[in-house]
Scaffold this active site. Sequence first.
Site, short mmCIF file in Angstrom:
data_model
loop_
_atom_site.label_atom_id
_atom_site.label_comp_id
_atom_site.label_asym_id
_atom_site.label_seq_id
_atom_site.Cartn_x
_atom_site.Cartn_y
_atom_site.Cartn_z
N SER A 129 14.63 -7.14 36.50
CA SER A 129 13.47 -7.93 36.93
C SER A 129 12.62 -7.21 37.97
CB SER A 129 13.93 -9.26 37.54
OG SER A 129 14.73 -9.95 36.63
N SER A 161 21.15 -8.75 42.02
CA SER A 161 22.35 -9.37 42.61
C SER A 161 23.40 -8.35 42.98
CB SER A 161 22.98 -10.35 41.62
OG SER A 161 22.08 -11.36 41.27
N GLU A 243 24.79 -11.59 28.10
CA GLU A 243 24.71 -12.26 29.40
C GLU A 243 24.59 -13.78 29.20
OE1 GLU A 243 21.50 -10.91 31.90
OE2 GLU A 243 22.08 -12.23 33.56
C1 LIG Z 1 20.16 -16.06 41.66
C2 LIG Z 1 19.44 -15.06 40.79
C3 LIG Z 1 20.08 -13.86 40.45
C4 LIG Z 1 19.39 -12.92 39.68
N1 LIG Z 1 20.02 -11.72 39.43
C5 LIG Z 1 19.33 -10.74 38.78
C6 LIG Z 1 19.87 -9.43 38.64
O1 LIG Z 1 20.97 -9.14 39.10
N2 LIG Z 1 19.13 -8.49 38.02
C7 LIG Z 1 17.90 -8.77 37.48
O2 LIG Z 1 17.30 -7.87 36.89
N3 LIG Z 1 17.34 -10.00 37.60
C8 LIG Z 1 18.02 -10.98 38.25
N4 LIG Z 1 17.47 -12.23 38.41
C9 LIG Z 1 16.11 -12.46 37.90
C10 LIG Z 1 16.07 -13.42 36.73
O3 LIG Z 1 16.56 -12.83 35.57
C11 LIG Z 1 14.59 -13.86 36.62
O4 LIG Z 1 14.33 -14.66 37.76
C12 LIG Z 1 14.31 -14.64 35.37
O5 LIG Z 1 14.36 -13.79 34.24
C13 LIG Z 1 12.95 -15.36 35.41
O6 LIG Z 1 11.94 -14.46 35.73
P1 LIG Z 1 10.90 -14.76 36.95
O7 LIG Z 1 11.71 -15.06 38.17
O8 LIG Z 1 9.93 -13.62 36.98
O9 LIG Z 1 10.16 -16.08 36.54
P2 LIG Z 1 8.88 -16.20 35.56
O10 LIG Z 1 9.06 -15.35 34.35
O11 LIG Z 1 7.65 -16.03 36.38
O12 LIG Z 1 9.03 -17.68 35.13
C14 LIG Z 1 8.81 -18.75 36.02
C15 LIG Z 1 8.84 -20.03 35.21
O13 LIG Z 1 7.69 -20.00 34.32
C16 LIG Z 1 8.06 -20.56 33.09
N5 LIG Z 1 7.85 -19.61 31.98
C17 LIG Z 1 7.71 -18.26 32.08
N6 LIG Z 1 7.52 -17.72 30.85
C18 LIG Z 1 7.55 -18.73 29.98
C19 LIG Z 1 7.43 -18.80 28.56
N7 LIG Z 1 7.22 -17.72 27.80
N8 LIG Z 1 7.52 -20.04 27.97
C20 LIG Z 1 7.72 -21.15 28.73
N9 LIG Z 1 7.84 -21.13 30.08
C21 LIG Z 1 7.76 -19.95 30.69
C22 LIG Z 1 9.49 -20.99 33.22
O14 LIG Z 1 9.52 -22.32 33.68
C23 LIG Z 1 10.05 -20.15 34.31
O15 LIG Z 1 11.15 -20.76 34.95
C24 LIG Z 1 18.11 -13.19 39.18
C25 LIG Z 1 17.48 -14.40 39.52
C26 LIG Z 1 18.12 -15.32 40.32
C27 LIG Z 1 17.38 -16.57 40.68
#
Ligand SMILES: Cc1cc2nc3c(=O)[nH]c(=O)nc-3n(C[C@H](O)[C@H](O)[C@H](O)COP(=O)(O)OP(=O)(O)OC[C@H]3O[C@@H](n4cnc5c(N)ncnc54)[C@H](O)[C@@H]3O)c2cc1C
Length: 401
Positions: A129, A161, A243
């Site tokens: 991410s 993480s 995953e």
């Molecule tokens: C506790 C925690 C641990 C994590 N650990 C890791 C890690 O170790 N390594 C890593 O690489 N990542 C990690 N992540 C990141 C995680 O994989 C991302 O947060 C996740 O993929 C969502 O991406 P974003 O945060 O950019 O949210 P966004 O993509 O911006 O999405 C935000 C919200 O928008 C909506 N949305 C977005 N796109 C769509 C769509 N196409 N259709 C419908 N709704 C949509 C959804 O409601 C979504 O919840 C972690 C996240 C958390 C919170």
Amino acid sequence: MNFEIEPADQAFREEVRAFLREHLPPEMAERTRRGFHFVREDQVAWTRILNKRGWSGQNWPREWGGTGWSPVRQLIFDEECFMAGAPAIDTSGFKMIGPIIMTYGSEALKREFGPRILNADVFWGQGFSEPNAGSDLASLGTTAVRDGDDYVINGRKIWTSYVEQADMIFMLVKTDPAARQRGISMLLVDKNAPGITIRPIIDIGESHSLNEVFFDDVRTPATLLVGEEGKGWTYAKSLLELERAFSGEWPRNKRNLEQLRAMACRERAGGGRLIDSPGFAERLAALEVELQGLEWLTLRALYEKGSNGGLPVGSLLKIRGSELLQRIGEMQVEALGDHAMYFYADPCHAAPEGALPAGPVLGPEYAPGVVTDYMYRRATTIYGGANEVQRTIVARTYLEL
Ligand SMILES: Cc1cc2nc3c(=O)[nH]c(=O)nc-3n(C[C@H](O)[C@H](O)[C@H](O)COP(=O)(O)OP(=O)(O)OC[C@H]3O[C@@H](n4cnc5c(N)ncnc54)[C@H](O)[C@@H]3O)c2cc1C
């Protein structure tokens, strides 16, 4: 379909239970039961105990040095470990990058990392991410440019993480910034390489497992490219499916629900038991029915593994399991009553050697960890791929909408 556990598998369950009784150090189990984020020392020690018994790599085939267990045995093992409070194994190594290296990596990568993962000699962070690339991973902006025998990496990752405890990072980079999916490659990078800066992100529970990682002209040898350049997207998709498949977290759900039932059955300070309140009992029963549904969905996925065509089982399990986990957490906090006001923060970082906090616990002995875990699990519907996105996958590939 018959979901009954075979007698031989039942005997295996007894063997696992006996092993756990004899070999799981009680203070490790206590730390897990209290909902702490993992302590690396515990993971290392526990993985080595398992490796000595030939039980490391539970999900790995024998030719990779794993157990070769059937999916049902893996589930039984996970379940018994969870119920006993064993520390989780390093999922990034065993369930994410390990299978990718062993399937797509060069012979040299397989030889180097297979045995090290099995013996907990290497820990991983997942660098996928970015601030502008989470659900839409294809738009990631971190670049890797080939320079002689190295790739030179520049960019920024977020939510990584446990990378502060890791030795290596497996990451997605753009090797061809002009292309979208076909421009993505997967690289392995030494976490301590010059040019890497890690900035901690403190979560809502005031504990630290999340980080931002900055890459400033970081060099990694080209031999640490996984598979082929430009194929990283394909590898990432199969990794994310792995995953999600364990994001259903049936064993964790089962343990948490049993904890909730035990909490509700206790006599409260003011008298009376929560379980005797019809409203609470009804909601608890509804969760138990859903948990059974999740168990059967998990078993069905395991029995049908490899024969389910395009069925997005990982997405289905992820949606059901993550939502159930959050609802069980909400009811646990409710069952804590006034004691939920005390903050039982994760003490691992105050005591890096993993010592349990000194002094009396305020409230019932099951209270520490409940609120912390509840807050951390608010993210379970986000990490591993946001549930809204999983619903779209299910709608498209399964319901053909
Ligand atoms: C506790 C925690 C641990 C994590 N650990 C890791 C890690 O170790 N390594 C890593 O690489 N990542 C990690 N992540 C990141 C995680 O994989 C991302 O947060 C996740 O993929 C969502 O991406 P974003 O945060 O950019 O949210 P966004 O993509 O911006 O999405 C935000 C919200 O928008 C909506 N949305 C977005 N796109 C769509 C769509 N196409 N259709 C419908 N709704 C949509 C959804 O409601 C979504 O919840 C972690 C996240 C958390 C919170």
